[in-house]
Design a protein around this motif. Structure first.
Motif, PDB file in Angstrom:
ATOM      1  N   HIS A  74       0.685  -1.027   0.070  1.00 31.28           N
ATOM      2  CA  HIS A  74       0.015  -0.012  -0.086  1.00 31.28           C
ATOM      3  C   HIS A  74       0.769   1.145   0.026  1.00 31.28           C
ATOM      4  CE1 HIS A  74      -3.561  -2.326   0.601  1.00 31.28           C
ATOM      5  NE2 HIS A  74      -3.029  -3.096   1.768  1.00 31.28           N
ATOM      6  N   THR A 171      -0.748   4.610   1.515  1.00 35.53           N
ATOM      7  CA  THR A 171      -2.142   5.220   1.072  1.00 35.53           C
ATOM      8  C   THR A 171      -3.060   4.052   1.656  1.00 35.53           C
ATOM      9  OG1 THR A 171      -1.501   6.225  -1.055  1.00 35.53           O
ATOM     10  CG2 THR A 171      -3.602   5.785  -0.903  1.00 35.53           C
ATOM     11  N   LEU A 172      -4.019   4.541   2.553  1.00 38.16           N
ATOM     12  CA  LEU A 172      -4.860   3.719   3.141  1.00 38.16           C
ATOM     13  C   LEU A 172      -5.823   3.246   2.111  1.00 38.16           C
ATOM     14  CD1 LEU A 172      -5.573   5.724   6.484  1.00 38.16           C
ATOM     15  CD2 LEU A 172      -3.840   3.820   6.216  1.00 38.16           C
ATOM     16  N   PRO A 173      -6.009   1.793   2.185  1.00 34.52           N
ATOM     17  CA  PRO A 173      -6.990   1.419   1.007  1.00 34.52           C
ATOM     18  C   PRO A 173      -8.426   1.579   1.038  1.00 34.52           C
ATOM     19  CG  PRO A 173      -6.310  -0.396   2.828  1.00 34.52           C
ATOM     20  CD  PRO A 173      -5.619   0.835   3.173  1.00 34.52           C
ATOM     21  N   HIS A 174      -9.107   2.017   1.926  1.00 30.01           N
ATOM     22  CA  HIS A 174     -10.409   2.287   1.831  1.00 30.01           C
ATOM     23  C   HIS A 174     -10.731   3.851   1.804  1.00 30.01           C
ATOM     24  CE1 HIS A 174     -11.455  -1.783   2.320  1.00 30.01           C
ATOM     25  NE2 HIS A 174     -10.701  -1.836   3.467  1.00 30.01           N
ATOM     26  N   SER A 175     -10.032   4.521   2.963  1.00 31.77           N
ATOM     27  CA  SER A 175     -10.053   6.093   2.662  1.00 31.77           C
ATOM     28  C   SER A 175      -9.349   6.794   1.729  1.00 31.77           C
ATOM     29  CB  SER A 175      -9.915   6.646   4.246  1.00 31.77           C
ATOM     30  OG  SER A 175      -8.572   6.722   4.357  1.00 31.77           O
ATOM     31  N   HIS A 176      -8.037   6.052   1.236  1.00 33.48           N
ATOM     32  CA  HIS A 176      -7.259   6.715   0.475  1.00 33.48           C
ATOM     33  C   HIS A 176      -6.495   7.625   1.122  1.00 33.48           C
ATOM     34  CE1 HIS A 176      -8.677   4.082  -2.881  1.00 33.48           C
ATOM     35  NE2 HIS A 176     -10.197   4.385  -2.387  1.00 33.48           N
TER      36      HIS A 176
END
Length: 240
Positions: A74, A171-176
Motif C-alpha cells: 500500500h 495510502t490507506l486502502p479504503h479512505s485513500h
C-alpha cells in the motif's frame, strides 16, 4: 534533489559562505532556520562543523523499526524490487543488538568533523514551530555544544531526537488518505534540557497576526538588535 534542481552544491555553498565570513572577520552570525523542515541526513553536520571547535558524539543510537513491513503493497514501494532494495539497504546499515533493537552499524553516516578554523563569534539562531527533522537536529547540536542564543519560538522537532530517515508513503486502502511513515529513530546524544520538548528560545518571540500581515519580521529585528546591527528595512526582508 532540490539543490540539484537549483544547480546548487550545498557543501560548496557552506564552505564558500564561511570562507567569506572568515575573510570579513565577522564577529556575529545570524542563522535563520524558522521554516527549515529538514532534508538529507548529514547536511546539518556540514553547517555545524563550521561552528563547533571540538569533537562530539551526534547520536546515542539510530534504530530501524524493522527490515520488512507487511503494508508495503500500500506504499510507494509496492514493487517487489523496490521493497527488496530497501530491505537490503536496512540490513547493510543496521544489525540486531543484544536487546533486540536494530541499530545502525558503526561507521555508517559519520558526522562531519569540526573545522580547525570554525567560526567562534556569537551565533544567533532563529527558530519556530516549523523547524523540524534535520533543522531541529542542528538546533539541538547548537544548544548542546555551543553558546548560541536562540530567538523566536520553541523548535517543532524534539530536542532529544526524531523519527525520520526513510519515509514510506502509505495510502490507506479504503479512505485513500495518504500518510508518511518514518522508519528510523534518531536518538541524539544531548542532555541540556527536557528531551521531549523542542529547543527552547532564550528570547521568546511570536509575531502577532498584524505584524505578520504588515511584513514585520520582529524575530529578525530582535536578532539584529542583539547583534548590534542595523534595523531591518522591510524592503530588505530576507524572506522576500
Amino acid at each position: 534533489s532540490r539543490y540539484k534542481e537549483a544547480d546548487l552544491d550545498f557543501p560548496q555553498f557552506v564552505r564558500t559562505a564561511f570562507d567569506s565570513i572568515r575573510t570579513r572577520e565577522c564577529q556575529s552570525l545570524i542563522i535563520d532556520i524558522r521554516e527549515n523542515g529538514g532534508g538529507s541526513e548529514g547536511n546539518e553536520d556540514l553547517l555545524f562543523a563550521e561552528l563547533n571547535t571540538g569533537p562530539y558524539v551526534k547520536y546515542r543510537s539510530v534504530q530501524a523499526s524493522a527490515f520488512t513491513f507487511s503494508f508495503l503493497r500500500h506504499t510507494d514501494l509496492r514493487r517487489k524490487a523496490d521493497a527488496r532494495e530497501l530491505e537490503i539497504e536496512l540490513r547493510r546499515e543496521h544489525a540486531a543488538a543484544p536487546d533486540g533493537r536494530l541499530l545502525r552499524r558503526p561507521g555508517v553516516m559519520e558526522p562531519a568533523p569540526p573545522r580547525p578554523d570554525a567560526f567562534t563569534g556569537q551565533v544567533y539562531v532563529l527558530t519556530s514551530g516549523w523547524t523540524y527533522s534535520g533543522g531541529a537536529e542542528f538546533a539541538s547540536l547548537m544548544r548542546q555544544h555551543t553558546g548560541a542564543i536562540f530567538i523566536g519560538e520553541e523548535v517543532g522537532g524534539a530536542f532529544g531526537g526524531n523519527t525520520s530517515g526513510h519515509m514510506l508513503t502509505l495510502t490507506l486502502p479504503h479512505s485513500h488518505i495518504t500518510v508518511e511513515v518514518p522508519i528510523l529513530y534518531f536518538n541524539l546524544a544531548v542532555d541540556r534540557q527536557a528531551l521531549d520538548r523542542g529547543v527552547l528560545p532564550d528570547i521568546a518571540l511570536q509575531p502577532t497576526i498584524g505584524q505578520f500581515l504588515r511584513g514585520e519580521d520582529v524575530v529578525m529585528e530582535q536578532a539584529l538588535r542583539s547583534a548590534g546591527a542595523v534595523s531591518l528595512d522591510p524592503a530588505r526582508d530576507p524572506r522576500k
